[in-house]
Design a protein around this motif. Structure first.
Motif, PDB file in Angstrom:
ATOM      1  N   LEU A 138       0.854  -1.180   0.000  1.00 33.45           N
ATOM      2  CA  LEU A 138       0.000   0.000   0.000  1.00 33.45           C
ATOM      3  C   LEU A 138       0.892   1.233   0.000  1.00 33.45           C
ATOM      4  N   ARG A 139       0.344   2.312  -0.538  1.00 36.54           N
ATOM      5  CA  ARG A 139       1.061   3.581  -0.493  1.00 36.54           C
ATOM      6  C   ARG A 139       0.163   4.615   0.168  1.00 36.54           C
ATOM      7  N   LEU A 140       0.589   5.100   1.296  1.00 32.58           N
ATOM      8  CA  LEU A 140      -0.141   6.123   2.017  1.00 32.58           C
ATOM      9  C   LEU A 140       0.339   7.502   1.592  1.00 32.58           C
ATOM     10  N   SER A 141      -0.590   8.440   1.578  1.00 27.95           N
ATOM     11  CA  SER A 141      -0.258   9.826   1.258  1.00 27.95           C
ATOM     12  C   SER A 141      -0.756  10.733   2.374  1.00 27.95           C
ATOM     13  N   CYS A 142      -0.067  11.840   2.541  1.00 28.23           N
ATOM     14  CA  CYS A 142      -0.467  12.843   3.532  1.00 28.23           C
ATOM     15  C   CYS A 142      -0.278  14.209   2.881  1.00 28.23           C
ATOM     16  N   ALA A 143      -1.397  14.853   2.611  1.00 27.81           N
ATOM     17  CA  ALA A 143      -1.355  16.178   2.001  1.00 27.81           C
ATOM     18  C   ALA A 143      -1.394  17.237   3.095  1.00 27.81           C
ATOM     19  N   ARG A 144      -0.481  18.182   3.013  1.00 30.52           N
ATOM     20  CA  ARG A 144      -0.442  19.201   4.053  1.00 30.52           C
ATOM     21  C   ARG A 144      -0.771  20.561   3.473  1.00 30.52           C
ATOM     22  N   GLY A 181      12.029  24.128   8.630  1.00 33.99           N
ATOM     23  CA  GLY A 181      12.689  23.036   9.337  1.00 33.99           C
ATOM     24  C   GLY A 181      11.741  21.970   9.833  1.00 33.99           C
ATOM     25  N   THR A 182      10.515  21.947   9.336  1.00 29.08           N
ATOM     26  CA  THR A 182       9.527  20.980   9.802  1.00 29.08           C
ATOM     27  C   THR A 182       9.953  19.554   9.505  1.00 29.08           C
ATOM     28  N   CYS A 183       9.786  18.701  10.478  1.00 28.29           N
ATOM     29  CA  CYS A 183      10.011  17.273  10.335  1.00 28.29           C
ATOM     30  C   CYS A 183       8.660  16.591  10.199  1.00 28.29           C
ATOM     31  N   MET A 184       8.541  15.684   9.243  1.00 23.08           N
ATOM     32  CA  MET A 184       7.287  14.960   9.024  1.00 23.08           C
ATOM     33  C   MET A 184       7.455  13.498   9.399  1.00 23.08           C
ATOM     34  N   GLY A 185       6.406  12.924   9.942  1.00 24.09           N
ATOM     35  CA  GLY A 185       6.518  11.534  10.365  1.00 24.09           C
ATOM     36  C   GLY A 185       5.233  10.751  10.177  1.00 24.09           C
ATOM     37  N   SER A 191      -1.207   7.523  10.947  1.00 20.49           N
ATOM     38  CA  SER A 191      -1.374   8.968  10.972  1.00 20.49           C
ATOM     39  C   SER A 191      -0.075   9.656  10.608  1.00 20.49           C
ATOM     40  N   CYS A 192      -0.192  10.745   9.874  1.00 20.45           N
ATOM     41  CA  CYS A 192       0.990  11.556   9.632  1.00 20.45           C
ATOM     42  C   CYS A 192       1.008  12.704  10.640  1.00 20.45           C
ATOM     43  N   ALA A 193       2.199  13.215  10.875  1.00 18.42           N
ATOM     44  CA  ALA A 193       2.365  14.253  11.875  1.00 18.42           C
ATOM     45  C   ALA A 193       3.492  15.179  11.472  1.00 18.42           C
ATOM     46  N   ALA A 194       3.421  16.396  11.979  1.00 18.08           N
ATOM     47  CA  ALA A 194       4.441  17.399  11.695  1.00 18.08           C
ATOM     48  C   ALA A 194       5.029  17.915  12.997  1.00 18.08           C
ATOM     49  N   TYR A 226       5.488  15.869  18.334  1.00 17.45           N
ATOM     50  CA  TYR A 226       4.836  16.306  17.115  1.00 17.45           C
ATOM     51  C   TYR A 226       3.652  17.206  17.417  1.00 17.45           C
ATOM     52  N   THR A 227       3.558  18.283  16.636  1.00 13.97           N
ATOM     53  CA  THR A 227       2.589  19.335  16.918  1.00 13.97           C
ATOM     54  C   THR A 227       1.261  19.125  16.215  1.00 13.97           C
TER      55      THR A 227
END
Length: 125
Positions: A18-24, A31-35, A94-97, A112-113
């Motif tokens: 599967l390929r998950l996507s997270c649109a922000r 300098g945001t880190c995504m996870g 879940s994606c997070a920033a 993560y915020t």
């Protein structure tokens, strides 16, 4: 307003992909880190993978070699390519920033915020 929206979850058989996507959207510090994190029923949310602004990546041992995190060039969309899926990978993903001046990533959920609503992944054996 910062917003993260995941998609791409679904049901697959063990060994599938599967390929998950997270649109922000909204303003993100450079300098945001995504996870990516996941939470299975009855378990705590756990770290899966993270990527920093220079595209350095980190993975949980349980997914190393099977999952790949990436971002598009504009850093608008975050992806998680999941191969060789196992029943134990089933969870809400879940994606997070993480927004911090130092731009450092973390495997800690509390660091993560911003969070998306999640997308469900089901893996049948």
């Amino acid at each position: 307003q910062v917003q993260l929206v995941e998609s791409g979850g679904g049901s697959v058989q063990a060994g599938g992909s599967l390929r998950l996507s997270c649109a922000r959207s909204g303003y993100f510090y450079s300098g945001t880190c995504m996870g990516w994190f996941r939470q299975a029923p009855g378990k705590e949310r756990e770290f899966v993978s993270t990527i920093d602004s220079r595209r350095n990546t980190w993975y949980a041992d349980s997914v190393k070699g099977r999952f790949t995190i990436s971002q598009d060039n504009a850093k608008i969309t975050l992806y998680l390519q999941m191969n060789s899926l196992k029943p134990e990978d089933a969870a809400m993903y879940s994606c997070a920033a993480r927004v911090s001046p130092d731009g450092l990533c973390s495997t800690n959920v509390a660091a993560y915020t911003y969070w998306g609503q999640g997308t469900q992944v089901t893996v049948s054996s």
